[in-house]
Design a protein around this motif. Structure first.
Motif, PDB file in Angstrom:
ATOM      1  N   UNK A  81      11.767   2.748  10.521  1.00  0.00           N
ATOM      2  CA  UNK A  81      11.816   4.135  10.092  1.00  0.00           C
ATOM      3  C   UNK A  81      10.511   4.520   9.389  1.00  0.00           C
ATOM      4  N   UNK A  82      10.386   5.773   9.022  1.00  0.00           N
ATOM      5  CA  UNK A  82       9.124   6.278   8.466  1.00  0.00           C
ATOM      6  C   UNK A  82       8.792   5.588   7.150  1.00  0.00           C
ATOM      7  N   UNK A  83       9.771   5.409   6.297  1.00  0.00           N
ATOM      8  CA  UNK A  83       9.566   4.705   5.021  1.00  0.00           C
ATOM      9  C   UNK A  83       8.964   3.323   5.280  1.00  0.00           C
ATOM     10  N   UNK A  84       9.577   2.569   6.191  1.00  0.00           N
ATOM     11  CA  UNK A  84       9.111   1.204   6.448  1.00  0.00           C
ATOM     12  C   UNK A  84       7.738   1.183   7.110  1.00  0.00           C
ATOM     13  N   UNK A  85       7.423   2.179   7.949  1.00  0.00           N
ATOM     14  CA  UNK A  85       6.092   2.245   8.556  1.00  0.00           C
ATOM     15  C   UNK A  85       5.011   2.401   7.497  1.00  0.00           C
ATOM     16  N   UNK A  86       5.257   3.280   6.529  1.00  0.00           N
ATOM     17  CA  UNK A  86       4.276   3.494   5.458  1.00  0.00           C
ATOM     18  C   UNK A  86       4.177   2.257   4.565  1.00  0.00           C
ATOM     19  N   UNK A 137       0.801  12.508  10.273  1.00  0.00           N
ATOM     20  CA  UNK A 137       0.966  12.544   8.815  1.00  0.00           C
ATOM     21  C   UNK A 137       1.477  11.198   8.288  1.00  0.00           C
ATOM     22  N   UNK A 138       2.385  10.584   9.048  1.00  0.00           N
ATOM     23  CA  UNK A 138       2.852   9.243   8.684  1.00  0.00           C
ATOM     24  C   UNK A 138       1.687   8.259   8.739  1.00  0.00           C
ATOM     25  N   UNK A 139       0.869   8.383   9.796  1.00  0.00           N
ATOM     26  CA  UNK A 139      -0.296   7.516   9.928  1.00  0.00           C
ATOM     27  C   UNK A 139      -1.256   7.664   8.749  1.00  0.00           C
ATOM     28  N   UNK A 140      -1.431   8.880   8.290  1.00  0.00           N
ATOM     29  CA  UNK A 140      -2.311   9.129   7.139  1.00  0.00           C
ATOM     30  C   UNK A 140      -1.706   8.519   5.873  1.00  0.00           C
ATOM     31  N   UNK A 141      -0.385   8.710   5.674  1.00  0.00           N
ATOM     32  CA  UNK A 141       0.280   8.124   4.512  1.00  0.00           C
ATOM     33  C   UNK A 141       0.140   6.606   4.514  1.00  0.00           C
ATOM     34  N   UNK A 142       0.345   5.987   5.673  1.00  0.00           N
ATOM     35  CA  UNK A 142       0.209   4.525   5.787  1.00  0.00           C
ATOM     36  C   UNK A 142      -1.223   4.078   5.473  1.00  0.00           C
ATOM     37  N   UNK A 143      -2.206   4.839   5.970  1.00  0.00           N
ATOM     38  CA  UNK A 143      -3.611   4.485   5.729  1.00  0.00           C
ATOM     39  C   UNK A 143      -3.974   4.580   4.255  1.00  0.00           C
ATOM     40  N   UNK A 144      -3.271   5.439   3.512  1.00  0.00           N
ATOM     41  CA  UNK A 144      -3.557   5.628   2.091  1.00  0.00           C
ATOM     42  C   UNK A 144      -2.801   4.651   1.190  1.00  0.00           C
ATOM     43  N   UNK A 145      -1.891   3.877   1.781  1.00  0.00           N
ATOM     44  CA  UNK A 145      -0.968   3.062   0.986  1.00  0.00           C
ATOM     45  C   UNK A 145      -1.678   2.109   0.023  1.00  0.00           C
TER      46      UNK A 145
END
Length: 341
Positions: A98-103, A148-156
């Motif tokens: 899910x999106x949470x786990x991807x980030x 947007x998910x990809x950006x959030x993950x990249x910023x993690x």
């Protein structure tokens, strides 16, 4: 912050070699949104993969924060890559998560505690405006939401550098606009240096403060976007700017100009520090026996400077059009004649 010094890269196979980069030298400063533009095969992706040492140069050096990345040991490389986020054209999300786990993926790989992961992921999903989607799966999201998910993950992992490889190429124009605004926000809020690979001049125009133009493995032009956009020097940069303008002119209008029997010229006029094209053309029409037809007009704020670009078809005698051209120069503006192929 990032410096390429006489960088070259040659790929070899059993039968032949391919020189992907040829003596590349330029610098990206901290806080830049730096665009690298070129067509497919220009060497853009190879160059950017040098920053996090996913590719090693055949010759030359790559410096990040003053250190040659190709001298790093395994642990130093791991630390370097933690500080560099990546955003991809096709999002690269795990469909089974899910999106949470991807980030959360990079945080889990770095051994961050569950409490810290929860705090960070929720903060980032709020930042990219997807808090309500955290339990959704990638196949339930639009392309823009996936990015947007990809950006959030990249910023993690709190990177200092963000690499964007054709991050908007798979998106429609409206979604592209929103993603570019989000990247601008990332730069402003987190003070992250962003490097954008693209083949689209409008992406460079809208978000970047500096640009490097690549062609067949070489960097043929670098500079602030204002200078390159308003006065391109290399043939490839001129081609990108020309296509940006040409694409906005409806094809029937192009054909009507080609079929025009009366004497005329197509002029590209650059206006600086003005928010209107009307006074110049009004004065030209008052002073000279010419007909002026605006085919394209745009006002952009680039590096805090208002720049207007307009494409105008002048119809009249050579003498009157020459007079109009001289008046443009006397007014402190710039122009050049444009030929429609």
């Amino acid at each position: 912050m990032i410096r390429f010094e006489n960088l070259s890269k040659t790929f070899y196979n059993k039968k032949q070699s391919f020189e992907a980069l040829k003596d590349v030298s330029f610098e990206i400063e901290k806080g830049d949104i730096y665009g690298i533009i070129g067509y497919s095969g220009a060497g853009k992706s190879t160059l950017v993969r040098m920053i996090n040492a996913l590719e090693t140069p055949t010759s030359g050096k790559v410096f990040v924060d003053g250190k040659d990345v190709n001298t790093f040991n395994k642990k130093e490389l791991q630390n370097l890559r933690k500080g560099i986020g990546m955003i991809f054209q096709q999002f690269n999300l795990l469909e089974s998560k899910n999106i949470y786990d991807n980030v959360a993926i990079p945080l889990k790989l770095n051994g961050v505690s569950k409490e810290e992961i929860d705090k960070r992921v929720n903060e980032l999903l709020e930042f990219v405006e997807l808090s309500d989607k955290k339990l959704s799966y990638p196949n339930q999201l639009s392309g823009g939401q996936k990015q947007r998910v990809g950006i959030a993950r990249a910023l993690a992992t709190n990177p200092s550098i963000l690499l964007c490889d054709e991050a908007t190429s798979a998106l429609d124009p409206k979604t592209t606009e929103s993603i570019l605004e989000l990247l601008k926000k990332v730069n402003e809020v987190f003070h992250i240096t962003i490097v954008i690979i693209t083949h689209e001049m409008n992406v460079i125009q809208k978000i970047c403060n500096k640009v490097a133009v690549m062609d067949y493995g070489r960097v043929v032009e670098t500079g602030d976007v204002l200078s390159v956009f308003a006065n391109p020097q290399s043939e490839i940069a001129k081609h990108f700017v020309r296509n940006l303008i040409r694409d906005t002119i409806p094809e029937p209008l192009v054909e009507s100009i080609k079929n025009e029997k009366r004497n005329g010229r197509l002029l590209r006029i650059k206006l600086q520090n003005t928010d209107s094209t009307e006074p110049l053309l009004w004065e030209i029409n008052r002073r000279f026996e010419v007909e002026t037809n605006i085919l394209y007009s745009t006002i952009n704020v680039i590096q805090g400077i208002v720049v207007g670009i307009m494409l105008v078809h002048f119809v009249g005698s050579d003498e009157e059009i020459n007079g109009a051209e001289n008046y443009i120069i006397q007014s402190g503006e710039e122009y050049r004649e444009v030929a429609l192929a």
